[in-house]
Design a protein around this motif. Structure first.
Motif, short mmCIF file in Angstrom:
data_model
loop_
_atom_site.label_atom_id
_atom_site.label_comp_id
_atom_site.label_asym_id
_atom_site.label_seq_id
_atom_site.Cartn_x
_atom_site.Cartn_y
_atom_site.Cartn_z
N MET A 146 -2.46 -4.08 6.68
CA MET A 146 -1.79 -3.13 5.93
C MET A 146 -1.84 -1.84 6.00
N THR A 147 -0.54 -1.40 6.56
CA THR A 147 -0.45 -0.07 7.16
C THR A 147 0.64 0.87 6.37
N ALA A 148 0.47 2.16 5.99
CA ALA A 148 1.56 2.60 5.37
C ALA A 148 2.38 3.54 5.94
N THR A 149 3.51 3.63 5.47
CA THR A 149 4.53 4.46 6.04
C THR A 149 4.10 5.99 6.11
N PRO A 188 -12.28 -4.73 7.18
CA PRO A 188 -11.27 -4.01 6.85
C PRO A 188 -10.27 -4.47 5.99
N ASP A 189 -10.00 -5.79 5.99
CA ASP A 189 -8.73 -6.37 5.29
C ASP A 189 -9.34 -7.26 4.08
N ASP A 190 -10.58 -6.71 3.70
CA ASP A 190 -10.86 -7.65 2.36
C ASP A 190 -9.78 -7.23 1.18
N PRO A 191 -9.60 -8.29 0.37
CA PRO A 191 -8.44 -7.95 -0.70
C PRO A 191 -8.89 -6.97 -1.61
N ILE A 192 -10.19 -6.54 -1.46
CA ILE A 192 -10.59 -5.22 -2.60
C ILE A 192 -9.82 -4.23 -2.24
N ALA A 239 -3.15 -0.97 -5.22
CA ALA A 239 -2.34 -1.08 -6.15
C ALA A 239 -2.50 -0.14 -7.23
N MET A 240 -4.13 0.21 -7.41
CA MET A 240 -4.27 1.05 -8.41
C MET A 240 -3.63 2.52 -7.87
#
Length: 284
Positions: A1-4, A76-80, A86-87
């Motif tokens: 999950m990497t942001a733009t 690092p990729d934990d769903p938390i 999302a918040m």
């Protein structure tokens, strides 16, 4: 999950630093993170810096950490982190946690938005017996975000001028200092405001901002864990070392609005500390 990666247009930005208590109950921590994000959003904040160990809590003893009572270690990729993202939505949020890397554990932080991860940091400087619980990180690196170029420090990192200086030389305009910083464990004062560590916590925040002419956003835990009392004292510090907003010892949000690039340019108008260094003289 990497942001733009993207850059925020020039102009005022509202920045929030949180003082709050977090423990081992991850659901409770997520609920508190959500409320702090909602509170920061209601204040119009584009950046929120949460404390160190906001996910899973910090150690209960710095001198003899119990190996059987350490914070939960998360990959690092934990769903938390997807839940926190999302918040966060369009807000930039920095949050601390214990990172698992194989059998190794790190006191770590991640910076993210709803689009993904912007940057990561592993605490480099480990105080007292923290090495029993964590391995040390080995790098400081700034990264681009929608609010400008940001770097992160964790707790004891900010005691060392080289930490923030490295980030400033890497172009950081904002340094997020995430802490679970306790009162003195060897010479406790009757009031937190009189504690030696209380004075040092503020001193380091202001000095790191002033010497690098950057913005420092300092979060911290509150309350107690085991034998530790956390100081709170979240704050936003301007590039002249001036405190723009603070929480004192209580839980809450310190929120300040400033034109980050404009304030930095103004601070560097005559004296430009980074350009006027003499590194060839400093070397042994």
């Amino acid at each position: 999950m990497t942001a733009t990666r993207m850059t925020r247009p020039p102009g005022p930005t509202r920045i929030a630093a949180a003082a709050a208590h977090f423990g081992r109950d991850l659901d409770h921590d997520l609920g508190r993170i959500g409320r702090l994000i909602d509170g920061a959003r209601a204040e119009g904040a584009a950046l929120l810096v949460l404390p160190d160990a906001a996910i899973g809590g910090y150690l209960a003893d710095l001198r003899r950490p119990d190996p059987d009572a350490l914070p939960p270690a998360l990959k690092p990729d934990d769903p938390i982190f997807e839940q926190v993202a999302a918040m966060a939505r369009d807000m930039v949020v920095c949050v601390g946690f214990c990172e698992a890397d194989g059998d190794d554990r790190y006191n770590a932080a991640v910076c993210l938005t709803g689009d993904g991860v912007l940057g990561r940091h592993r605490k480099v400087h480990l105080p007292a017996a923290e090495h029993i619980a964590y391995r040390a990180g080995n790098a400081f690196a700034a990264f681009d975000t929608p609010v400008g170029r940001v770097g992160m420090l964790i707790d004891y990192d900010k005691t060392f001028p080289e930490s923030a200086r490295t980030l400033a030389l890497d172009g950081a305009q904002i340094v997020a200092c995430l802490s679970a910083w306790p009162a003195s464990i060897t010479n406790a004062a009757p009031k937190l405001s009189q504690d030696r560590q209380s004075r040092l916590f503020d001193l380091y925040d202001c000095a790191r901002a002033a010497e690098n002419q950057i913005v420092v956003v300092s979060s911290n835990q509150t309350g107690a864990a085991g034998g530790l009392r956390f100081l709170g004292q979240a704050k936003v510090v301007g590039p002249a070392g001036n405190i723009l907003a603070r929480t004192w010892a209580k839980a809450g949000l310190a929120v300040a609005e400033l034109d980050v690039a404009g304030e930095i340019a103004n601070a560097r108008r005559v004296l430009r500390h980074l350009d006027e260094r003499r590194p060839e003289v400093y070397r042994r």
